[in-house]
Motif scaffolding. Structure first.
Motif, PDB file in Angstrom:
ATOM      1  N   VAL A 205      73.326  -3.327   6.784  1.00 43.68           N
ATOM      2  CA  VAL A 205      73.046  -3.943   7.217  1.00 43.68           C
ATOM      3  C   VAL A 205      74.058  -5.944   7.296  1.00 43.68           C
ATOM      4  CG1 VAL A 205      71.018  -5.654   5.965  1.00 43.68           C
ATOM      5  CG2 VAL A 205      71.221  -3.254   5.358  1.00 43.68           C
ATOM      6  N   VAL A 206      75.098  -5.581   6.203  1.00 41.53           N
ATOM      7  CA  VAL A 206      75.587  -7.175   6.931  1.00 41.53           C
ATOM      8  C   VAL A 206      76.471  -6.310   8.577  1.00 41.53           C
ATOM      9  CG1 VAL A 206      78.576  -7.696   6.647  1.00 41.53           C
ATOM     10  CG2 VAL A 206      76.349  -6.546   4.688  1.00 41.53           C
TER      11      VAL A 206
ATOM     12  N   GLY B 201      90.615  -8.415  10.499  1.00 40.84           N
ATOM     13  CA  GLY B 201      91.202  -8.629   9.119  1.00 40.84           C
ATOM     14  C   GLY B 201      90.985  -9.886   8.373  1.00 40.84           C
ATOM     15  N   VAL B 202      90.260 -11.284   8.777  1.00 42.22           N
ATOM     16  CA  VAL B 202      89.505 -11.987   8.095  1.00 42.22           C
ATOM     17  C   VAL B 202      87.814 -11.035   7.205  1.00 42.22           C
ATOM     18  CG1 VAL B 202      88.685 -14.454   8.364  1.00 42.22           C
ATOM     19  CG2 VAL B 202      91.166 -14.413   8.668  1.00 42.22           C
ATOM     20  N   TYR B 203      87.873 -11.653   9.095  1.00 43.82           N
ATOM     21  CA  TYR B 203      85.743 -10.203   9.218  1.00 43.82           C
ATOM     22  C   TYR B 203      86.221  -9.594   7.780  1.00 43.82           C
ATOM     23  CZ  TYR B 203      81.878  -7.844  10.576  1.00 43.82           C
ATOM     24  OH  TYR B 203      81.044  -7.265  10.435  1.00 43.82           O
ATOM     25  N   SER B 204      87.160  -8.404   7.700  1.00 44.60           N
ATOM     26  CA  SER B 204      86.333  -7.068   6.661  1.00 44.60           C
ATOM     27  C   SER B 204      87.057  -8.213   5.465  1.00 44.60           C
ATOM     28  CB  SER B 204      88.037  -6.036   6.841  1.00 44.60           C
ATOM     29  OG  SER B 204      87.987  -6.093   8.294  1.00 44.60           O
ATOM     30  N   LEU B 205      87.840  -9.033   4.883  1.00 44.65           N
ATOM     31  CA  LEU B 205      88.242  -9.726   3.451  1.00 44.65           C
ATOM     32  C   LEU B 205      86.247 -10.241   3.480  1.00 44.65           C
ATOM     33  CD1 LEU B 205      91.454 -11.288   3.500  1.00 44.65           C
ATOM     34  CD2 LEU B 205      90.622  -9.059   2.588  1.00 44.65           C
ATOM     35  N   LEU B 206      86.079 -10.630   4.449  1.00 41.30           N
ATOM     36  CA  LEU B 206      84.655 -11.533   4.198  1.00 41.30           C
ATOM     37  C   LEU B 206      83.163 -10.180   4.037  1.00 41.30           C
ATOM     38  CD1 LEU B 206      84.537 -14.237   7.097  1.00 41.30           C
ATOM     39  CD2 LEU B 206      84.737 -14.149   4.549  1.00 41.30           C
TER      40      LEU B 206
ATOM     41  N   THR C  60      79.535 -17.933   9.515  1.00 40.95           N
ATOM     42  CA  THR C  60      81.884 -17.913   9.776  1.00 40.95           C
ATOM     43  C   THR C  60      81.826 -16.129   9.965  1.00 40.95           C
ATOM     44  OG1 THR C  60      81.485 -19.920   8.460  1.00 40.95           O
ATOM     45  CG2 THR C  60      83.601 -18.001   8.252  1.00 40.95           C
ATOM     46  N   SER C  61      80.796 -15.681   9.566  1.00 45.44           N
ATOM     47  CA  SER C  61      81.433 -13.906   9.738  1.00 45.44           C
ATOM     48  C   SER C  61      80.766 -14.101  11.035  1.00 45.44           C
ATOM     49  CB  SER C  61      79.972 -13.644   8.464  1.00 45.44           C
ATOM     50  OG  SER C  61      80.357 -13.644   7.202  1.00 45.44           O
ATOM     51  N   GLY C  62      79.998 -14.082  11.585  1.00 45.82           N
ATOM     52  CA  GLY C  62      79.527 -13.743  13.052  1.00 45.82           C
ATOM     53  C   GLY C  62      80.232 -14.265  13.949  1.00 45.82           C
ATOM     54  N   PHE C  63      81.378 -15.299  13.922  1.00 36.37           N
ATOM     55  CA  PHE C  63      81.993 -16.462  15.120  1.00 36.37           C
ATOM     56  C   PHE C  63      83.537 -15.626  14.513  1.00 36.37           C
ATOM     57  CE2 PHE C  63      85.793 -19.418  15.357  1.00 36.37           C
ATOM     58  CZ  PHE C  63      85.772 -19.262  16.402  1.00 36.37           C
TER      59      PHE C  63
END
Length: 301
Positions: free
Chosen positions: A181-182, A167-172, A73-76
């Protein structure tokens, strides 16, 4: 962190974020690379740089998310940001793209705050309405077809998608662990999606891989993205919330001036007015929120 290092790290971060927009716009404006290839090479070079740093500095790099679903999900979402960013900047000026991206990111953050129970005061509502009025004024000529030189409304909408994805990526990524690492894991898991996009685009048009375009993509991924993120997240814990917000407001302005000076993009009264409305309005929202948080903190101490 020593004060002079904090200033240097913060300045370098803002230059990196600005550089990403200018590099992408320059690469795609010149036609030396297509958007899908730029996205793939940007993510690939970013992943290589991040993993090299992790390995050379012996940073522990166990999986940052408990499940494969969360990692993908984060990668997408990272891929969605990067791909939409590239396709939008093939058509949108550097300054306008940065304004739309920033407004979309802040909209996601504001929406998340509302979901968590935050509420606005009068000044924040005024700032939000001012920012969205500026955004509407920026996009309206394209929607009405008022100028043949204006980007299509669809191009602006793609940039909105890019900003929302960021924005979603930052929240995740909040509280997910060491940002180096993230980011390394997320860049890695974004690569299959970018590769799939490049394969699918083969049916539409042949890829363009000029030497200049490849150089820009690697510079964007390994430099402005990978190193920029590391420098920013190194400085971020040392910055007050108001300071962090205020320096980020500089990115759309620096990008606009960079586009004018380096890419010969036009500077118009219309752009000056809409950028002032968007940045000024969002500044009212951000700073009013920061002041309320500070007052609550002082009141409880």
């Amino acid at each position: 962190m020593a004060p002079y290092r904090l200033v240097i790290f913060t300045a370098l971060s803002m230059l990196a974020f600005t550089g990403n927009a200018l590099i992408c716009r320059a690469a795609l404006l010149g036609g030396s690379i297509d958007a899908a290839s730029f996205t793939l090479l940007r993510l690939l070079s970013g992943a290589v740089m991040l993993w090299l740093i992790i390995l050379l500095r012996n940073i522990p790099h166990r999986a940052v998310s408990p499940s494969m679903t969360e990692r993908l999900t984060s990668g997408f979402v990272l891929f969605a940001y990067a791909a939409a960013f590239s396709y939008a900047y093939a058509r949108v000026s550097a300054g306008a793209g940065a304004l739309i991206l920033f407004a979309a990111v802040q909209t996601v953050m504001i929406g998340y705050g509302f979901f968590r129970g935050e509420r606005f005061n009068g000044l924040q509502w005024l700032g939000l309405m001012l920012a969205y009025a500026g955004l509407l004024a920026l996009m309206l000529p394209s929607a009405l077809g008022a100028s043949a030189d204006s980007p299509s409304l669809f191009a602006y909408l793609i940039m909105l998608v890019s900003g929302a994805a960021w924005g979603v990526y930052s929240l995740l990524g909040r509280r997910a662990g060491d940002p180096r690492v993230v980011s390394a894991h997320n860049f890695l898991y974004a690569l299959p999606f970018a590769a799939l996009l490049s394969v699918l685009m083969l049916a539409v048009e042949p890829p363009q891989l000029g030497a200049e375009g490849v150089m820009y993509a690697v510079l964007s991924g390994a430099g402005a993205s990978a190193l920029g993120y590391i420098v920013w997240y190194s400085a971020l814990p040392e910055l007050k919330a108001t300071t962090a917000a205020s320096v980020q407001l500089s990115v759309p302005l620096m990008t606009a001036f960079g586009g004018i000076l380096l890419l010969s993009e036009p500077f118009t009264l219309h752009f000056l007015m809409v950028s002032s409305a968007i940045i000024g309005g969002l500044a009212m929202v951000i700073f009013s929120k920061s002041q309320r948080v500070e007052k609550r903190r002082l009141g409880s101490s």
